[in-house]
Design a protein around this motif. Structure first.
Motif, PDB file in Angstrom:
ATOM      1  N   GLU A 194      39.317  44.920  45.334  1.00 20.53           N
ATOM      2  CA  GLU A 194      37.953  44.688  44.849  1.00 20.53           C
ATOM      3  C   GLU A 194      37.537  45.788  43.861  1.00 20.53           C
ATOM      4  O   GLU A 194      36.883  45.515  42.849  1.00 20.53           O
ATOM      5  N   PHE A 195      37.895  47.023  44.147  1.00 19.15           N
ATOM      6  CA  PHE A 195      37.571  48.139  43.254  1.00 19.15           C
ATOM      7  C   PHE A 195      38.236  47.949  41.892  1.00 19.15           C
ATOM      8  O   PHE A 195      37.592  48.085  40.850  1.00 19.15           O
ATOM      9  N   ILE A 196      39.519  47.625  41.879  1.00 22.22           N
ATOM     10  CA  ILE A 196      40.258  47.442  40.624  1.00 22.22           C
ATOM     11  C   ILE A 196      39.654  46.290  39.827  1.00 22.22           C
ATOM     12  O   ILE A 196      39.422  46.409  38.624  1.00 22.22           O
ATOM     13  N   ASN A 197      39.382  45.180  40.504  1.00 22.12           N
ATOM     14  CA  ASN A 197      38.828  44.013  39.820  1.00 22.12           C
ATOM     15  C   ASN A 197      37.443  44.299  39.244  1.00 22.12           C
ATOM     16  O   ASN A 197      37.143  43.915  38.106  1.00 22.12           O
ATOM     17  N   LEU A 198      36.598  44.964  40.012  1.00 22.92           N
ATOM     18  CA  LEU A 198      35.245  45.251  39.538  1.00 22.92           C
ATOM     19  C   LEU A 198      35.270  46.280  38.411  1.00 22.92           C
ATOM     20  O   LEU A 198      34.502  46.178  37.454  1.00 22.92           O
ATOM     21  N   SER A 213      26.098  49.345  41.035  1.00 24.13           N
ATOM     22  CA  SER A 213      25.742  50.063  42.260  1.00 24.13           C
ATOM     23  C   SER A 213      26.839  49.910  43.313  1.00 24.13           C
ATOM     24  O   SER A 213      27.216  50.883  43.974  1.00 24.13           O
ATOM     25  N   HIS A 214      27.345  48.698  43.441  1.00 29.78           N
ATOM     26  CA  HIS A 214      28.425  48.450  44.407  1.00 29.78           C
ATOM     27  C   HIS A 214      29.688  49.223  44.018  1.00 29.78           C
ATOM     28  O   HIS A 214      30.392  49.763  44.884  1.00 29.78           O
ATOM     29  N   LYS A 261      29.073  44.306  33.673  1.00 33.05           N
ATOM     30  CA  LYS A 261      28.689  44.357  35.086  1.00 33.05           C
ATOM     31  C   LYS A 261      27.169  44.333  35.222  1.00 33.05           C
ATOM     32  O   LYS A 261      26.464  44.949  34.422  1.00 33.05           O
ATOM     33  N   THR A 262      26.701  43.665  36.240  1.00 29.04           N
ATOM     34  CA  THR A 262      25.269  43.663  36.536  1.00 29.04           C
ATOM     35  C   THR A 262      24.888  44.997  37.164  1.00 29.04           C
ATOM     36  O   THR A 262      25.756  45.766  37.597  1.00 29.04           O
ATOM     37  N   ALA A 263      23.590  45.253  37.268  1.00 26.87           N
ATOM     38  CA  ALA A 263      23.115  46.476  37.913  1.00 26.87           C
ATOM     39  C   ALA A 263      23.581  46.518  39.366  1.00 26.87           C
ATOM     40  O   ALA A 263      23.971  47.578  39.878  1.00 26.87           O
TER      41      ALA A 263
END
Length: 188
Positions: A146-150, A162-163, A156-158
């Protein structure tokens, strides 16, 4: 409240704050903590700083064991990696001065694509004149897909930003709560 939630709410909280990495310069022992590395880097990329700190914690004792006299000279360390993150770069610079000494290279061709997108770039070669080792991240959930994909997602949205900050802190804590040998395997 679990340990990761507590750490996310308190980004300054660091597991194992006394752990150090040691190098030598002109006969003087220099010990660095993760907190030292974060002060040098700033708050931006705690996961990358944690990766470098774990790599140094794994590689330096091995390099010392293979070096006459058992001391790794700070300015004699060369680092090659496909990982271009600024947190790792800054931690390596503080401890080794390899960036300013032109002994630090980001080389995409060192990636290991056969390990998949999540793990491919977590490869770090550290060398001195006496020895060299390669640190390879272990495949046991240290880096979240999930970290790599994001991280790679454009626009990216706000909420996503934040996530992503939360994911960085969670990765930092996963790394620092373990012994470096349970984060990185050695080759060489």
């Amino acid at each position: 409240m679990n340990k990761e939630t507590a750490a996310s709410e308190h980004p300054g909280t660091v597991p194992n704050p006394e752990r150090t990495v040691t190098v030598w310069e002109d006969g003087v022992q220099l010990d660095f903590t993760f907190a030292d590395c974060m002060k040098y880097h700033g708050p931006g990329f705690p996961g990358g700083v944690a990766h470098a700190f774990a790599v140094l914690g794994r590689a330096l004792p091995e390099l010392a064991a293979r070096t006459p006299g058992g001391r790794v000279e700070r300015r004699g360390i060369r680092i090659r990696t496909p990982f271009g993150g600024p947190g790792a770069r800054d931690a390596f610079e503080l401890v080794t001065r390899a960036v300013t000494g032109d002994r630090y290279a980001v080389l995409p061709e060192l990636a290991r694509p056969e390990r998949g997108n999540t793990l491919a770039r977590y490869v770090f070669e550290l060398a001195t004149d006496a020895a060299s080792v390669t640190c390879i991240i272990r495949d046991d959930g240290i880096v979240a897909e999930e970290f790599i994909n994001l991280t790679a997602k454009p626009d990216k949205t706000a909420e996503e930003l934040s996530h992503l900050e939360d994911l960085k802190v969670e990765m930092r804590d996963r790394i620092l709560s373990r012994d470096p040998a349970s984060v990185y395997d050695l080759e060489g």
